[in-house]
Design a protein around this motif. Structure first.
Motif, PDB file in Angstrom:
ATOM      1  N   ASP A 347       4.572 -35.331 -50.880  1.00  0.00           N
ATOM      2  CA  ASP A 347       5.193 -33.833 -51.081  1.00  0.00           C
ATOM      3  C   ASP A 347       7.046 -33.835 -51.489  1.00  0.00           C
ATOM      4  N   ASP A 348       7.894 -34.286 -50.587  1.00  0.00           N
ATOM      5  CA  ASP A 348       9.044 -34.514 -50.541  1.00  0.00           C
ATOM      6  C   ASP A 348       9.785 -33.835 -51.832  1.00  0.00           C
ATOM      7  N   THR A 349      10.856 -33.690 -51.947  1.00  0.00           N
ATOM      8  CA  THR A 349      11.538 -33.060 -52.968  1.00  0.00           C
ATOM      9  C   THR A 349      12.986 -33.841 -52.695  1.00  0.00           C
ATOM     10  N   MET A 350      13.486 -34.048 -53.969  1.00  0.00           N
ATOM     11  CA  MET A 350      15.543 -33.773 -53.400  1.00  0.00           C
ATOM     12  C   MET A 350      15.911 -33.761 -52.533  1.00  0.00           C
ATOM     13  N   GLU A 351      15.769 -31.887 -53.225  1.00  0.00           N
ATOM     14  CA  GLU A 351      16.546 -31.069 -52.830  1.00  0.00           C
ATOM     15  C   GLU A 351      16.186 -30.748 -50.512  1.00  0.00           C
ATOM     16  N   GLU A 352      15.138 -31.772 -50.726  1.00  0.00           N
ATOM     17  CA  GLU A 352      15.178 -30.987 -49.031  1.00  0.00           C
ATOM     18  C   GLU A 352      15.138 -32.259 -48.875  1.00  0.00           C
ATOM     19  N   LEU A 353      14.984 -33.642 -49.521  1.00  0.00           N
ATOM     20  CA  LEU A 353      15.846 -34.774 -48.735  1.00  0.00           C
ATOM     21  C   LEU A 353      17.466 -34.457 -48.003  1.00  0.00           C
ATOM     22  N   VAL A 354      17.752 -33.595 -49.612  1.00  0.00           N
ATOM     23  CA  VAL A 354      19.444 -33.807 -48.867  1.00  0.00           C
ATOM     24  C   VAL A 354      19.893 -33.273 -48.157  1.00  0.00           C
ATOM     25  N   GLY A 355      19.552 -32.078 -47.724  1.00  0.00           N
ATOM     26  CA  GLY A 355      19.759 -31.192 -46.193  1.00  0.00           C
ATOM     27  C   GLY A 355      18.891 -32.000 -45.231  1.00  0.00           C
TER      28      GLY A 355
END
Length: 367
Positions: A347-355
């Motif tokens: 479920d992880d997104t790139m936007e969330e991971l960057v943060g």
């Protein structure tokens, strides 16, 4: 005095004369080498003494029952024989027997790629024999044997991580043989994912070697490299200059082998990344960004992808994995600790991971 004893004596003498090692340490090393030679000779003598299945236990081996297979091999005529794999109980070294209906040995070998993972040691990291396959690979009309083992190192950078080792026994009249050059390439270029993968290389000449040896993007594409264009773009890297980020894959035997390249304006490859590591297949590339992650003012590369692999029962398993490559003055450096701190999910997104990654480096959390 035997050749080994002479060699050991000469090494010890030279070491003492040259002042390289204290004589007591040289003596200890000499005794250690002599013990290893003695143990290897005993191990090899026990293996050579195996003449039937009744000798296996006394020689220090266990039969790998789940990988025993009846087979017709042209070398031994039309009668069915049986392939019987063995694992040494103490040293974890694999051996292969081919026996007749009475259990008598027709052929045996312990000269296998999986037995040479720890050079100069009897103890080896082989944990299991994953698969045995019978295929005609070298176009001589004789059935060959493909072996894939699972190994796990106890020490070093990859301690605790399992990996596959592939090997091929080629049949010839009355015998089998290994070509160490074939086995080396199978394993050095990760073509050991399955028997079909090995067959595609050995029998059809399809290879992932180009992924590691190509010097230009054009050369890659001429050999079947497929660029993932939706994630390919040109970026100005502060220390590396203007480069094309070129993720893509080569497909062999239904496996997509994934790599990422950085390519300059002349089309030359100046850097490459291998986030897939020992997974079998690229299942999905979820995203890539080139942003400053560690706060040093230089763009880094972040990759989020899902990879598939075979479980212990042959079932399809899928992992989601994030890889971070930090830009440095002389290239890029892979992040080694983030995966132990944060476990990715599908479920992880790139936007969330960057943060999450920036917070890991102490950036203030964005509201």
């Amino acid at each position: 005095m035997g050749k080994r004893s002479i060699a050991i004596t000469v090494i010890c003498f030279l070491a003492c004369i040259g002042g390289m090692v204290h004589p007591a340490r040289v003596q200890a090393q000499s005794e250690s080498v002599a013990l290893l030679v003695q143990q290897y000779q005993a191990y090899q003598s026990a293996f050579e003494a195996i003449q039937s299945l009744g000798d296996v236990e006394e020689a220090g081996y266990d039969i790998i029952e789940e990988q025993r297979f009846p087979v017709v091999l042209e070398t031994f005529g039309e009668a069915q024989v049986e392939l019987v794999p063995l694992m040494h109980r103490e040293y974890h070294r694999l051996a292969i027997l081919i026996v007749d209906s009475a259990g008598d040995v027709l052929y045996k070998t312990n000269h296998l790629e999986t037995n040479y993972k720890y050079p100069g040691q009897l103890q080896q990291p082989t944990r299991s024999l994953e698969s045995v396959s019978f295929q005609e690979l070298d176009h001589d009309g004789l059935t060959d044997i493909v072996l894939i083992t699972i190994c796990e190192n106890d020490t070093g950078d990859y301690a605790g991580k399992s990996y596959k080792v592939g090997d091929v026994l080629f049949q010839r009249d009355g015998d089998f043989y290994r070509d160490w050059r074939v086995s080396d390439k199978i394993n050095r270029f990760s073509m050991n994912k399955s028997a079909d993968f090995i067959a595609a290389y050995v029998g059809e000449g399809k290879s992932t070697e180009i992924l590691y040896t190509a010097t230009t993007l054009k050369e890659l594409q001429e050999h079947g490299f497929q660029l993932v264009r939706e994630h390919s773009y040109t970026i100005e890297f502060e220390k590396q200059g203007r480069l094309l980020v070129a993720p893509g894959f080569i497909t062999i035997a239904d496996y997509d082998v994934f790599m990422i390249y950085l390519v300059n304006e002349a089309g030359d490859i100046v850097w490459s990344f291998q986030p897939m590591e020992d997974y079998d297949n690229l299942y999905a590339l979820k995203g890539m960004v080139c942003l400053d992650m560690d706060g040093d003012g230089m763009k880094d590369v972040v990759v989020l992808a899902r990879y598939s692999y075979s479980g212990p029962e042959g079932e399809l398993l899928i992992d989601t994995k994030c890889d971070i490559y930090y830009q440095r003055t002389d290239g890029f450096e892979a992040e080694k600790n983030f995966g132990a701190i944060y476990q990715c999910t599908e479920d992880d997104t790139m936007e969330e991971l960057v943060g999450i990654i920036r917070e890991y480096w102490g950036w203030p959390k964005e509201e």
